[in-house]
Design a protein around this motif. Structure first.
Motif, short mmCIF file in Angstrom:
data_model
loop_
_atom_site.label_atom_id
_atom_site.label_comp_id
_atom_site.label_asym_id
_atom_site.label_seq_id
_atom_site.Cartn_x
_atom_site.Cartn_y
_atom_site.Cartn_z
N GLN A 54 0.83 -1.19 0.00
CA GLN A 54 0.00 0.00 0.00
C GLN A 54 0.88 1.25 0.00
O GLN A 54 2.05 1.20 0.38
N ASN A 55 0.31 2.36 -0.45
CA ASN A 55 1.01 3.65 -0.55
C ASN A 55 2.14 3.63 -1.59
O ASN A 55 3.10 4.37 -1.47
N LYS A 56 1.99 2.79 -2.59
CA LYS A 56 2.97 2.71 -3.68
C LYS A 56 2.33 3.05 -5.02
O LYS A 56 2.93 2.83 -6.06
N GLY A 57 1.10 3.54 -5.00
CA GLY A 57 0.43 3.95 -6.22
C GLY A 57 -0.40 2.87 -6.89
O GLY A 57 -1.03 3.14 -7.92
N ILE A 58 -0.45 1.67 -6.34
CA ILE A 58 -1.19 0.57 -6.97
C ILE A 58 -2.68 0.84 -6.96
O ILE A 58 -3.37 0.68 -7.97
N GLY A 59 -3.21 1.26 -5.81
CA GLY A 59 -4.64 1.56 -5.72
C GLY A 59 -5.05 2.67 -6.66
O GLY A 59 -6.09 2.60 -7.31
N THR A 60 -4.21 3.70 -6.75
CA THR A 60 -4.48 4.80 -7.66
C THR A 60 -4.50 4.32 -9.11
O THR A 60 -5.37 4.69 -9.90
N LYS A 61 -3.57 3.46 -9.47
CA LYS A 61 -3.54 2.92 -10.83
C LYS A 61 -4.79 2.10 -11.12
O LYS A 61 -5.33 2.17 -12.23
N LEU A 62 -5.25 1.34 -10.15
CA LEU A 62 -6.48 0.57 -10.34
C LEU A 62 -7.67 1.51 -10.55
O LEU A 62 -8.49 1.30 -11.45
#
Length: 109
Positions: A54-62
């Motif tokens: 988390q906090n590595k941009g994965i959620g934002t990319k999704l």
């Protein structure tokens, strides 16, 4: 609605994030009908990323992927619900341009 029916329906989608060929996150959606809107809206039903990533941009990319997917389908609105106590999630969604503009209600039967 059974899982089999949901899969055949085509309105339910799950997109995954891969890292080193392993699923590290997912977002699941359903295209729902809306009164006065032919195409309806996209409802994000779940979004999760492995805790250590988390906090590595994965959620934002999704989220961005689902937004682009929605635009390609002509969908102009995305909604999601998040529990009151999930303040970190609320900050994440707001950081990604989502507004707190309603309450979601549920009732167990």
């Amino acid at each position: 609605m059974s899982i089999e029916k949901m899969n055949k329906d085509g309105n339910y989608k799950t997109f995954v994030a891969l890292f080193e060929n392993k699923v590290v996150g997912f977002i699941t959606t359903v295209q729902a009908l809306s009164i006065g809107d032919e195409i309806g809206y996209l409802h994000i039903q779940g979004l999760a990323v492995q805790k250590e990533l988390q906090n590595k941009g994965i959620g934002t990319k999704l989220l961005k992927y689902v937004e682009e997917y929605s635009k390609r389908k002509g969908i102009s609105s995305i909604i999601l619900c998040s529990g009151f106590k999930r303040t970190d999630a609320h900050a994440f969604y707001e950081h990604n341009g989502y507004d707190k503009d309603s309450y979601c209600f549920d009732k167990g039967l």
